[in-house]
Design a protein around this motif. Structure first.
Motif, mmCIF file in Angstrom:
data_model
loop_
_atom_site.group_PDB
_atom_site.id
_atom_site.type_symbol
_atom_site.label_atom_id
_atom_site.label_comp_id
_atom_site.label_asym_id
_atom_site.label_seq_id
_atom_site.Cartn_x
_atom_site.Cartn_y
_atom_site.Cartn_z
ATOM 1 N N PRO A 15 0.867 -1.184 -0.010
ATOM 2 C CA PRO A 15 0.069 -0.040 -0.103
ATOM 3 C C PRO A 15 1.060 1.418 0.108
ATOM 4 N N ASP A 16 1.882 1.177 0.844
ATOM 5 C CA ASP A 16 2.894 2.525 0.961
ATOM 6 C C ASP A 16 3.516 2.911 -0.357
ATOM 7 N N ALA A 17 3.663 1.687 -1.214
ATOM 8 C CA ALA A 17 4.293 1.715 -2.648
ATOM 9 C C ALA A 17 3.645 2.348 -3.571
ATOM 10 N N VAL A 18 2.188 1.918 -3.515
ATOM 11 C CA VAL A 18 1.213 2.482 -4.415
ATOM 12 C C VAL A 18 1.149 3.885 -4.204
ATOM 13 N N ARG A 19 1.067 4.373 -2.761
ATOM 14 C CA ARG A 19 0.840 5.929 -2.337
ATOM 15 C C ARG A 19 1.995 6.694 -2.988
ATOM 16 N N ALA A 20 3.320 6.010 -3.000
ATOM 17 C CA ALA A 20 4.444 6.591 -3.635
ATOM 18 C C ALA A 20 4.314 6.886 -4.902
ATOM 19 N N ILE A 21 3.971 5.937 -5.740
ATOM 20 C CA ILE A 21 3.840 5.908 -6.974
ATOM 21 C C ILE A 21 2.660 6.812 -7.366
ATOM 22 N N GLU A 22 1.651 7.158 -6.705
ATOM 23 C CA GLU A 22 0.664 8.224 -6.810
ATOM 24 C C GLU A 22 1.300 9.519 -6.561
ATOM 25 N N ARG A 23 1.961 9.778 -5.502
ATOM 26 C CA ARG A 23 2.470 11.101 -5.283
ATOM 27 C C ARG A 23 3.392 11.448 -6.358
ATOM 28 N N VAL A 24 4.134 10.753 -6.914
ATOM 29 C CA VAL A 24 4.915 11.025 -8.034
ATOM 30 C C VAL A 24 4.166 11.474 -9.400
ATOM 31 N N GLY A 25 3.318 10.537 -9.643
ATOM 32 C CA GLY A 25 2.452 10.587 -10.910
ATOM 33 C C GLY A 25 3.299 10.468 -12.140
ATOM 34 N N ALA A 26 3.226 10.994 -13.274
ATOM 35 C CA ALA A 26 3.854 10.890 -14.237
ATOM 36 C C ALA A 26 4.492 12.405 -14.980
ATOM 37 N N PRO A 27 5.528 12.945 -14.418
ATOM 38 C CA PRO A 27 6.136 13.945 -14.728
ATOM 39 C C PRO A 27 6.711 13.877 -16.135
ATOM 40 N N PRO A 28 6.371 15.159 -16.934
ATOM 41 C CA PRO A 28 6.734 14.967 -18.277
ATOM 42 C C PRO A 28 8.127 14.772 -18.494
ATOM 43 N N ASP A 29 9.167 15.086 -17.658
ATOM 44 C CA ASP A 29 10.565 15.192 -17.544
ATOM 45 C C ASP A 29 11.185 14.683 -16.412
ATOM 46 N N PRO A 30 10.828 13.212 -15.980
ATOM 47 C CA PRO A 30 11.550 12.849 -14.895
ATOM 48 C C PRO A 30 13.019 12.977 -14.380
ATOM 49 N N PRO A 31 13.963 12.816 -15.579
ATOM 50 C CA PRO A 31 15.331 12.978 -15.341
ATOM 51 C C PRO A 31 15.620 14.500 -14.704
ATOM 52 N N SER A 32 14.850 15.610 -15.382
ATOM 53 C CA SER A 32 15.080 16.838 -14.999
ATOM 54 C C SER A 32 14.664 17.269 -13.476
ATOM 55 N N VAL A 33 13.256 16.300 -13.221
ATOM 56 C CA VAL A 33 12.821 16.642 -11.848
ATOM 57 C C VAL A 33 13.762 16.098 -10.748
ATOM 58 N N LEU A 34 14.201 15.056 -11.248
ATOM 59 C CA LEU A 34 15.222 14.363 -10.230
ATOM 60 C C LEU A 34 16.449 15.054 -9.882
ATOM 61 N N ARG A 35 16.995 15.764 -10.998
ATOM 62 C CA ARG A 35 18.107 16.579 -10.893
ATOM 63 C C ARG A 35 17.912 17.709 -9.875
ATOM 64 N N HIS A 36 16.688 18.279 -10.103
ATOM 65 C CA HIS A 36 16.309 19.544 -9.547
ATOM 66 C C HIS A 36 16.025 19.307 -8.143
ATOM 67 N N THR A 37 15.342 18.096 -7.870
ATOM 68 C CA THR A 37 15.422 17.740 -6.395
ATOM 69 C C THR A 37 16.283 17.268 -5.633
ATOM 70 N N VAL A 38 17.159 16.571 -6.278
ATOM 71 C CA VAL A 38 18.425 16.027 -5.314
ATOM 72 C C VAL A 38 19.615 16.708 -5.651
ATOM 73 N N GLY A 39 19.702 17.268 -6.999
ATOM 74 C CA GLY A 39 21.061 17.924 -7.489
ATOM 75 C C GLY A 39 21.523 16.637 -8.094
ATOM 76 N N PRO A 40 22.510 17.152 -9.037
ATOM 77 C CA PRO A 40 23.291 15.935 -9.968
ATOM 78 C C PRO A 40 23.994 14.839 -9.321
ATOM 79 N N HIS A 41 24.579 15.343 -8.169
ATOM 80 C CA HIS A 41 25.395 14.385 -7.652
ATOM 81 C C HIS A 41 24.392 13.305 -6.802
ATOM 82 N N GLY A 42 23.382 13.866 -6.281
ATOM 83 C CA GLY A 42 22.605 13.051 -5.548
ATOM 84 C C GLY A 42 21.694 12.327 -6.243
ATOM 85 N N SER A 43 21.519 12.719 -7.902
ATOM 86 C CA SER A 43 20.816 11.949 -8.685
ATOM 87 C C SER A 43 21.847 10.738 -9.162
#
Length: 617
Positions: free
Chosen positions: A47-75
């Motif tokens: 159930p927690d995994a399902v909610r995590a998937i719902e929170r993220v949704g389907a962003p149009p540019d996942p790599p860009s969102v990831l980099r802006h969220t945690v930075g290049p090194h964190g990504s």
């Protein structure tokens, strides 16, 4: 917590939301998150995994969102952890692994995975996986050989050459790597119509290092007439391990060397035995070589049979050539029309142009001939004539002569003539060439030009039945042109020409003779001969739709009824077990047999196998 500079219009993820970050990392490399996968990677209840998937949704540019969220090194760190988890779980797919490498993940375990995946990948995927393995940290020098092979298979000749050159110029390259790189470099050269470079590569490699690539080396060397070096390679071939691959390659090499000797029929026998030792999906199947030898021997039926083993563009064009010689000009024309010349390499483009010219000549289509010669002009400049381009250059020679434009192809004709002369006019290859010379002289109404070609064919006649047939036809045609036709001689020559796949020329000879005889009855008889030949050639040499088997199928049926296995039948007929299987499938369809037992019953009822059974003690 989220970053304020996230791209406009995209969703954001809290940097502390580790399950959501896992989902986002998966999306960034093209993986659609599955609740069970996310649960396993993030150690969460479903159930927690399902909610995590719902929170993220389907962003149009996942790599860009990831980099802006945690930075290049964190990504990169997050993707490394995801990679390790996917590997540990055994669920990493090759395309995901390549995406992770492209995203900057550098891990020895990822390199190992990609290397294994690339080595076993389909040909259209291997090159990208090898590139990904290097991106993940594989040593470019160690990966150069497989990358060169993969690029060659994918048709990327520039990249294949680039990787092969890395190996050839590296002093630390092993003999095995040098041999593989030489194979790629020589193959690229042949594809590009530069056989002299292919031969130079193998001269540099030397007989001591050629190993299992002896057949390819000999083919490359003979292409430019270097018989002595080819012979030294064949002599060294016997020192290899006694594997079936070694036996196959040695047979091809020996057969090709024999093909430039005075005993041409032995060449085809050797290569056909090599075909019987080769699996149907083997790279560089010797069927194409066997098919080419058979056409030059005046045996297009064998060409058509053995080419069921090969599916390269050259094999398909050669198969159409054989069909044309057997009278099925429609099949040859269909192959010309359905082939995209832009998708062919230069060498195969020359074959396509030659086939196009051959069809147009037989159709009497002067417009198509003119277009073919115009289109082939640049190709004739770019492609170096070699031993294996006698047929297409010969047809283009006749096309240009027919148009009164022989000067356009003079260089290719002279180069081919010089090559064959340097080899001592080997009967197998020279027969077709000098027969083209005879026809060119006839088209140009130049009997004097016919004489040298007829003279060479006369000398070759003692070594080749094919040469004997066309030599006699050449002499007969010369007398026809000189106004001295002999009707009986003409009829005998037309029958010989038909037997060796020259039905169209046989009909022309009969027609020309009919125009030059004084007796009306004889002229009428010769014209009837021409019509009969043309009528017979118009029917493809295949079985009827009523269930009659072709000669090859009948031979397979005979062995099949006697209880031989596909492998045993193949050994007797010098074809592979897979080809026997194809023949059996066609026989079943032709006879309408619903099962193997029904097929055998129908064949026995038709009389197959009975004679041999009676002959048994």
């Amino acid at each position: 917590m989220t970053l304020d500079d996230a791209p406009a219009g995209t969703s954001t993820v809290d940097v502390q939301d580790h399950p959501a970050l896992t989902v986002l990392a998966l999306r960034s490399v093209g993986v659609t998150p599955d609740p069970y996968l996310v649960a396993e990677l993030a150690a969460l209840p479903i159930p927690d995994a399902v909610r995590a998937i719902e929170r993220v949704g389907a962003p149009p540019d996942p790599p860009s969102v990831l980099r802006h969220t945690v930075g290049p090194h964190g990504s990169t760190l997050l993707l490394r952890r995801v990679t390790a988890s996917l590997l540990d779980a055994g669920v990493l797919a090759p395309d995901t692994a390549a995406a992770l490498a492209d995203a900057g993940v550098r891990l020895p375990t990822l390199v190992e995975f990609l290397t294994r995946a690339a080595a076993s990948a389909p040909t259209d995927e291997a090159a990208a996986l090898w590139d990904a393995a290097v991106a993940a940290g594989a040593d470019p020098r160690r990966a150069a050989v497989p990358r060169a092979r993969a690029a060659l298979t994918a048709g990327d000749l520039d990249t294949a050459t680039q990787h092969a050159d890395v190996v050839l110029t590296d002093p630390s390259s092993s003999d095995d790597d040098l041999r593989s790189a030489a194979r790629v470099a020589a193959t690229v050269a042949l594809h590009r119509g530069a056989p002299s470079h292919a031969a130079a590569v193998y001269r540099w490699l030397g007989a001591a290092r050629v190993g299992s690539d002896v057949a390819h080396a000999v083919v490359s060397l003979l292409a430019v007439g270097d018989r002595d070096t080819a012979a030294s390679f064949v002599a060294a071939a016997g020192t290899g391990l006694p594997t079936s691959a070694t036996a196959r390659d040695t047979l091809v090499a020996e057969g090709m060397l024999v093909s430039v000797s005075e005993t041409p029929t032995a060449a085809l026998s050797s290569v056909l035995r090599a075909c019987a030792l080769t699996g149907p999906s083997t790279e560089d199947h010797p069927a194409s070589v066997a098919g080419l030898l058979a056409v030059h021997l005046g045996d297009p039926r064998t060409t058509r049979e053995v080419l069921s083993e090969a599916a390269t563009p050259r094999a398909r064009l050669l198969g159409a050539w054989a069909a044309m010689l057997l009278g099925d000009t429609d099949a040859a024309e269909a192959r010309v029309r359905e082939t995209d010349p832009d998708g062919l390499d230069r060498r195969d483009s020359l074959w396509w142009s030659g086939l196009r010219a051959a069809v147009a000549r037989r159709r009497g289509d002067a417009g198509a001939l003119a277009a073919t010669i115009a289109d082939a002009h640049r190709l004739l400049v770019e492609v170096e004539p070699d031993l294996y381009t006698v047929l297409p250059i010969g047809e283009l020679w006749l096309a240009a002569t027919r148009l009164g434009d022989a000067g356009r192809i003079r260089h290719a004709v002279e180069t081919t003539s010089s090559l064959l002369a340097s080899l001592g006019e080997p009967p197998l290859w020279a027969t077709a060439w000098h027969w083209y010379g005879v026809q060119a002289a006839i088209l140009a109404s130049a009997p004097a030009d016919l004489v040298p070609h007829a003279r060479v064919l006369g000398a070759l006649a003692a070594h080749s039945p094919h040469a004997a047939a066309v030599a006699a036809a050449g002499r007969c045609w010369l007398r026809v042109l000189q106004g001295e036709p002999d009707a009986d001689e003409v009829r005998a020559c037309t029958r010989s020409l038909e037997r060796f796949g020259h039905a169209w020329e046989a009909a022309r000879l009969a027609s020309d003779a009919a125009l030059r005889v004084d007796d009306t009855r004889t002229a009428t008889a010769l014209l009837q001969t021409a019509r009969e030949i043309t009528s017979a050639a118009a029917v493809p040499d295949t079985a009827s739709s009523t269930g009659e088997l072709t000669g090859r199928e009948a031979e397979v049926a005979q062995h099949l009824v006697l209880g031989l296995t596909y492998r045993e039948i193949g050994a007797r007929m010098y074809i592979s077990a897979k080809t026997v299987e194809h023949h059996v499938a066609r026989i079943r369809r032709r006879l309408g047999a619903g099962s193997r037992s029904q097929l055998l019953s129908m064949l026995r009822a038709a009389g197959y196998g009975q004679q041999e059974e009676r002959d048994r003690p």
